[in-house]
Write a protein that holds these residues in place. Structure first.
Motif, mmCIF file in Angstrom:
data_model
loop_
_atom_site.group_PDB
_atom_site.id
_atom_site.type_symbol
_atom_site.label_atom_id
_atom_site.label_comp_id
_atom_site.label_asym_id
_atom_site.label_seq_id
_atom_site.Cartn_x
_atom_site.Cartn_y
_atom_site.Cartn_z
ATOM 1 N N HIS A 248 0.894 -1.307 -0.168
ATOM 2 C CA HIS A 248 -0.076 0.189 -0.078
ATOM 3 C C HIS A 248 0.777 1.285 -0.104
ATOM 4 O O HIS A 248 0.157 2.390 0.040
ATOM 5 C CB HIS A 248 -0.946 0.009 1.288
ATOM 6 C CG HIS A 248 -2.004 -1.206 1.024
ATOM 7 N ND1 HIS A 248 -2.677 -1.274 -0.071
ATOM 8 C CD2 HIS A 248 -2.222 -2.082 1.810
ATOM 9 C CE1 HIS A 248 -3.403 -2.483 0.252
ATOM 10 N NE2 HIS A 248 -3.549 -2.804 1.249
ATOM 11 N N SER A 251 0.427 1.206 -3.999
ATOM 12 C CA SER A 251 -0.937 1.113 -4.657
ATOM 13 C C SER A 251 -2.224 1.305 -3.587
ATOM 14 O O SER A 251 -1.879 1.400 -2.417
ATOM 15 C CB SER A 251 -1.210 -0.315 -4.842
ATOM 16 O OG SER A 251 -1.040 -1.407 -3.882
ATOM 17 N N PRO A 252 -3.199 1.874 -3.926
ATOM 18 C CA PRO A 252 -4.263 2.240 -3.210
ATOM 19 C C PRO A 252 -4.706 1.041 -2.004
ATOM 20 O O PRO A 252 -4.606 -0.026 -2.376
ATOM 21 C CB PRO A 252 -5.558 2.760 -3.844
ATOM 22 C CG PRO A 252 -4.712 2.704 -5.376
ATOM 23 C CD PRO A 252 -3.647 1.951 -5.362
ATOM 24 N N ALA A 253 -5.211 1.519 -0.718
ATOM 25 C CA ALA A 253 -5.605 0.888 0.038
ATOM 26 C C ALA A 253 -6.929 0.770 0.079
ATOM 27 O O ALA A 253 -7.802 1.665 0.312
ATOM 28 C CB ALA A 253 -5.003 1.228 1.595
ATOM 29 N N ALA A 254 -7.643 -0.449 -0.239
ATOM 30 C CA ALA A 254 -9.120 -0.589 -0.380
ATOM 31 C C ALA A 254 -9.804 -0.395 0.881
ATOM 32 O O ALA A 254 -9.319 -0.700 1.972
ATOM 33 C CB ALA A 254 -9.502 -1.870 -1.161
ATOM 34 N N ALA A 255 -11.217 0.264 1.201
ATOM 35 C CA ALA A 255 -11.914 0.143 2.114
ATOM 36 C C ALA A 255 -12.161 -0.928 2.519
ATOM 37 O O ALA A 255 -12.475 -2.171 1.802
ATOM 38 C CB ALA A 255 -13.088 1.054 1.640
ATOM 39 N N THR A 256 -11.867 -1.277 3.876
ATOM 40 C CA THR A 256 -12.228 -2.711 4.518
ATOM 41 C C THR A 256 -12.599 -2.464 5.959
ATOM 42 O O THR A 256 -12.180 -1.656 6.694
ATOM 43 C CB THR A 256 -11.081 -3.366 4.406
ATOM 44 O OG1 THR A 256 -11.207 -4.832 5.141
ATOM 45 C CG2 THR A 256 -9.559 -2.819 5.124
ATOM 46 N N GLY A 261 -10.448 3.535 3.255
ATOM 47 C CA GLY A 261 -9.625 3.363 2.177
ATOM 48 C C GLY A 261 -8.828 4.606 1.810
ATOM 49 O O GLY A 261 -9.170 5.526 2.534
ATOM 50 N N THR A 331 -8.402 -1.587 10.783
ATOM 51 C CA THR A 331 -9.578 -1.471 10.142
ATOM 52 C C THR A 331 -10.954 -1.040 10.949
ATOM 53 O O THR A 331 -11.969 -1.178 10.226
ATOM 54 C CB THR A 331 -9.753 -2.689 9.318
ATOM 55 O OG1 THR A 331 -10.011 -3.774 10.286
ATOM 56 C CG2 THR A 331 -8.708 -3.040 8.356
#
Length: 457
Positions: A248, A251-256, A261, A331
């Motif tokens: 990350h 690269s983007p960190a996805a919502a979780t 995110g 998270t």
């Protein structure tokens, strides 16, 4: 008031925006290249000098030992940034923010080395016979008169923002941590802290150095042990945590879960900004305290001073960040000190939150001590030694106020001024970089001629 707050918010976004972060990282990288990566290759030698620097040495060359100077500098930097700052960076930028904090620290070692070298090289003796130094004196004595305004600007920004970011904001964090964890009334924390701070700082730099050299190693080791316990409990998650950090970072960190995110730019921005907030590389503060150290060598002082960034970020912030990521609480949607507390509590139920609260209190207290000296030297530069006693009294009186009032505006103002301190300092580092390189080359050339390795000196 709303207009002023909105204006400050805009200024703060500019001060801590991409141009400033590029300037800070760029200056560190420029210095690292000019020094041919010496700050990284001499980390071991720096620790050897630090250990040897426990001896006070020749009192005519300073007021406190090099070790005490480093511990006082760490007292000011190891604080809420290591607990709340790291958590905020991960909350806003994802796990990748920790990678960019590391990058900030590694190039920041060159920045802090240069700050200390120049501070010791250009330091003076004041009317009281004490050694004074820092970016304002490096600018005054190292550059032409047309740059004097830079030194004045640095001292003014530092002298004002210290009351916020180094005093009231810190005691406010202490008071709320003790209230939420142990039900201690805010006013009690304010009054007790005021008395203890007064007893220490009214004794001057020698008393601050003595307290810092005792308290800082103890608090750092204790926090490291507690954080390692969290990592041991979550040992199986460590490889995955490193994978998240490096993935990350680019690269983007996805919502979780409760995490919203984050884009790569968010990881870079908040990782760099919180890293600088934590270790203060680029702000010029470390040189102010190292100038009071007993030393005949700016380079040896610089090698000791640069360790502050390594210890603060590479060690302390990494442990906090890894604890948050490995425990999985990143998270959860929590932020700041609460997120760090959740990580410790998950590994040590019933105790973790209390341990972190105590750490936050001690870290914040030592920051108040360290910053008191920074602000004192800034006001002395502006007004003279007659400012010292009134400044110390005002500093002590500000403590209970910080514990009991809402500080949103104070935090915003001091955070902005704290960032503005970097501009005069970074410009002076770039302009005086040839002096840093010259002194460094001469030092190691002498060592080679004498056949003596630096750590044994």
């Amino acid at each position: 008031m709303q207009f002023v707050t909105a204006l400050l918010n805009q200024l703060n976004a500019l001060v801590w925006g991409p141009p400033m972060l590029v300037l800070i990282i760029g200056t560190g990288l420029f210095l690292m290249l000019r020094l041919k990566f010496m700050p990284l290759s001499k980390i071991g030698a720096g620790f050897a000098l630090m250990w040897k620097g426990r001896e006070k040495g020749d009192q005519s060359t300073g007021e406190i030992s090099p070790f005490q100077a480093l511990m006082t500098s760490l007292a000011a930097t190891v604080g809420t940034g290591n607990i709340a700052g790291v958590a905020t960076a991960i909350f806003l930028g994802g796990p990748g923010a920790l990678f960019w904090m590391w990058c900030t620290a590694l190039v920041g070692m060159a920045t802090k080395y240069a700050e200390v070298v120049l501070a010791v090289h250009y330091r003076e003796k004041d009317e009281l016979g004490q050694h004074v130094g820092g970016p304002m004196y490096a600018i005054k004595n190292g550059l032409s008169k047309k740059w004097l305004w830079l030194g004045t600007a640095f001292a003014l920004f530092g002298g004002i923002c210290g009351f916020g970011i180094g005093n009231m904001v810190q005691v406010n964090s202490m008071a709320h941590a003790l209230q939420s964890t142990f039900n201690v009334p805010l006013w009690v924390t304010g009054l007790v802290t005021m008395v203890v701070v007064g007893l220490v700082i009214l004794g001057g730099i020698k008393r601050i150095g003595k307290i810092a050299s005792t308290l800082v190693p103890l608090m750092c080791v204790s926090y490291i042990v507690a954080a390692v316990v969290v990592l041991v409990v979550n040992a199986e998650a460590i490889p995955g945590a490193f994978a998240l950090i490096f993935t990350h970072a680019f690269s983007p960190a996805a919502a979780t879960g409760g995490f919203a995110g984050a884009a790569v730019m968010a990881a870079i921005r908040f990782g760099v900004a919180r890293g600088i907030f934590s270790n203060e590389a680029g702000l010029g503060t470390a040189g102010i305290i190292q100038a009071a150290g007993t030393s005949n060598s700016p380079v040896r002082s610089g090698m000791i001073g640069m360790l502050g960034t390594f210890i603060d970020t590479i060690i302390m912030c990494t442990l906090t960040g890894m604890a948050i990521i490995c425990s999985g609480v990143w998270t959860s949607g929590a932020s700041g000190a609460t997120l760090s507390a959740d990580a410790f509590e998950s590994a040590m139920p019933g105790y973790g939150g209390s341990i972190l609260s105590i750490a936050l209190v001690v870290f914040a207290f030592t920051t108040i001590l360290g910053w008191s000296y920074y602000g004192e030297r800034c006001w002395e530069y502006l007004v003279g030694t007659k400012a010292i006693l009134p400044y110390r009294i005002l500093w002590v009186l500000a403590v209970p106020v910080g514990a009991m009032v809402q500080l949103d505006f104070v935090w915003l103002l001091s955070d902005t001024l704290n960032g503005l301190m970097a501009i005069p300092n970074l410009l002076s580092l770039l302009l005086l970089s040839p002096i840093v390189v010259k002194l460094t080359k001469a030092h190691f050339a002498r060592d080679r001629q004498l056949g003596t390795a630096t750590p044994q000196r």
